[in-house]
Each structure stands twice: as C-alpha cells, then as structure tokens.
Design an enzyme around this catalytic site. Structure first.
Site, PDB file in Angstrom:
ATOM      1  N   GLU A   1     -11.113 -12.311  -5.079  1.00 16.96           N
ATOM      2  CA  GLU A   1     -11.823 -13.033  -6.142  1.00 16.96           C
ATOM      3  C   GLU A   1     -11.272 -14.448  -6.298  1.00 16.96           C
ATOM      4  O   GLU A   1     -10.064 -14.661  -6.435  1.00 16.96           O
ATOM      5  CB  GLU A   1     -11.683 -12.254  -7.478  1.00 16.96           C
TER       6      GLU A   1
ATOM      7  N   SER B   1     -15.484  -5.272 -16.058  1.00 21.31           N
ATOM      8  CA  SER B   1     -16.254  -6.359 -16.670  1.00 21.31           C
ATOM      9  C   SER B   1     -17.241  -5.788 -17.692  1.00 21.31           C
ATOM     10  O   SER B   1     -17.841  -6.541 -18.457  1.00 21.31           O
ATOM     11  CB  SER B   1     -16.997  -7.174 -15.601  1.00 21.31           C
TER      12      SER B   1
HETATM   13  O1  KIV Z   1     -14.921  -5.907 -13.078  1.00 20.58           O
HETATM   14  C1  KIV Z   1     -15.623  -6.480 -12.228  1.00 20.58           C
HETATM   15  O2  KIV Z   1     -16.825  -6.708 -12.401  1.00 20.58           O
HETATM   16  C2  KIV Z   1     -14.970  -6.885 -10.981  1.00 20.58           C
HETATM   17  C3  KIV Z   1     -15.771  -7.719 -10.030  1.00 20.58           C
HETATM   18  C4  KIV Z   1     -16.003  -9.072 -10.555  1.00 20.58           C
HETATM   19  C5  KIV Z   1     -15.177  -7.735  -8.676  1.00 20.58           C
HETATM   20  O3  KIV Z   1     -13.847  -6.565 -10.753  1.00 20.58           O
END
Ligand code: KIV
Length: 271
Positions: free
Chosen positions: A189, A52
């Site tokens: 998720e 992310s």
């Molecule tokens: O990339 C991320 O932040 C994630 C979380 C939302 C679990 O995979």
C-alpha cells in the site's frame, strides 16, 4: 448459502498460477452480502473484508476501533453472497500483535465463525511469529506492507511510505520473510511504483497493490471509493468508475419529492 467454508473457484493455487501466467489479479473490498454478491457476479478474483469497514461502514477516522466480533459479522455477511471469489478477512488491530497464541485464536474464530477463506495481517518481521503460528493451522495468510493503517499513530499520517532507502530495504527484507513463512500473497500500500516492481519481481507469491503503480501482480481498491460513493476522498491513486454519490442523492431526492407530492405510491403500487 451458509457460513460454512466451501472451496470456491479462486484458490491460493489459482492465484499463484495467475502470477506465473501474467494474468493480473483483481481485488475489491466488500463488507455486506449485497455488495459482495454484485462484486462476485461481476467476476472479481478476491474480496477483502477490510478493516476499512471501520471508516466506510461505521464512520470512524481510523481502522483501530473495529472489533473481532464486528469483522466476523461483516465477513459472514460477505461469505453468504459469494460463489466464486476468494474471501479474505482483515484481522483487526489488537488481535494478533501481542502473542502468536492470541493471533491463532483470533484467526480460528474468523475462519470458523465467518467462513472466510483466509486472513490478512499488517506488518513484517515484528509479527512474523504470529503469521507462522496461524499458518501452522492451515489458514491462508495474506500479508500487508507499506502504508499499514493500523500503525497510523506511529506514522503520523497517510502519506507515501518507503521513500527512503532504509525503509525500502526493510520492506524488501520483510516481504521475503513473509514469503518464506508461507504467506500466499502480499498487499503493498502506497509505496513508490519502482519499489513495488522490485518487490513483485523478487517474490514468487502475488503482490496486490493500492497506490503502488502498475507492476504489482494485482490491484485492490475500497469498493465505496471506486464506485464514487465517497466524495471527500480523492487520493492520486484512486480511479472512480461511477459516481454513485450523485446517482444515489438524485434518486433519494426524487423519492422525497414523490412522497411529499403524493405521487408515490400510485394506483399500481398498492394492494
Ligand atoms: O482495509 C482495507 O480496505 C485494506 C485495503 C485498502 C488493502 O486493507
């Protein structure tokens, strides 16, 4: 602190004990030294260097563009700020889905070059050979099922997953395969809370939920979202613990005004 791995207080064994003892696991993302050291000092159990980062750090619309080198950069910055928490680094899109040898090579680079404690991969049976190959090198693997953002173009959106029985059954099947293979934890998720409860009860490894209800063994949020730095993102599952967007905007407006009015710096703020 160097990027060299050291065993921190939170380990995979400790995380399993927490599930057994009914102690919930707290997990947040971080992508840089300062944020990670604040989260670690506040007692977080797991820090996820999530892909992310592609969204919150680089402004991309999806997580697909981030590279292995960029993840290693973020992860090594985080590791330098962490004393206690277990640090997991996401394996970026394209670095593990092809073949197990490439997956192992990518995971080894993350471990050697960043000092992370483990890696996270998205997917079930279709990536099982890669998961097993990484595990044979003694690298802890966290799995990730449900909404897997690296497959966004297959799903066609970020909606709730596994609402239908067939997808729910596949998710349970995949979760059991990943546990049998030796994964130490599983992120769930954006799936129905009842399904997340079923999966959590069926597994001995901890489940960590995001938008998956209260019955997973732990919870994870993106740190920028829970700190309220990102005004435009308001899914139902997100609880904001601060409004840093407004706090930061106000502080920066105040600074701009002080510079313009020659109030800053004053006599005590100069040499
Ligand atoms: O990339 C991320 O932040 C994630 C979380 C939302 C679990 O995979």
């Amino acid at each position: 602190m160097s990027t060299e791995s050291k065993v921190r207080a939170v380990t995979t064994t400790r995380l399993k004990q927490m599930k057994e003892q009914g102690e919930k696991i707290s997990m947040l993302t971080s992508y840089d030294y300062t944020m990670a050291s604040i989260a670690d000092g506040a007692g977080i159990d797991i820090i996820l260097v999530g892909d992310s980062a592609a969204n919150v750090m680089a402004g991309h619309k999806t997580t697909l563009p981030i590279t292995l080198d960029q993840m290693i950069y973020h992860s090594s910055s985080v590791v330098r700020g962490v004393e206690r928490a277990f640090v997991v680094c996401d394996m970026p899109f394209g670095t593990y889905q092809g073949d197990p040898q490439t997956a192992l090579h990518s995971a080894v680079r993350i471990m050697k070059e960043s000092g992370a404690d483990g890696v996270k991969l998205e997917g079930g049976e279709e990536i099982l050979d890669s998961v097993k190959r990484i595990l044979t090198a003694g690298i802890p693997v966290m799995a990730h099922l449900g909404l897997t953002p690296q497959s966004i173009h297959k799903f066609g959106g970020y909606g709730l997953r596994a609402k239908e029985e067939a997808e729910a059954e596949k998710l349970i099947h995949d979760a059991k395969l990943l546990e049998e293979a030796g994964c130490f934890a599983l992120v769930l998720e954006k799936i129905p809370a009842a399904l997340a409860k079923r999966v959590s009860e069926a597994l001995t490894i901890p489940t960590i939920g995001i938008g998956a209800g209260a019955d997973t063994d732990g919870q994870v949020l993106v740190i920028h979202d829970m700190l309220g730095m990102n005004k435009g993102f308001s899914p139902k599952f997100l609880r904001r613990y601060a409004n840093l967007h407004d706090v930061m905007t106000e502080a920066i407006e105040h600074y701009v005004a002080d510079v313009k009015s020659c109030d800053f710096p004053n006599e005590n703020e100069q040499y």
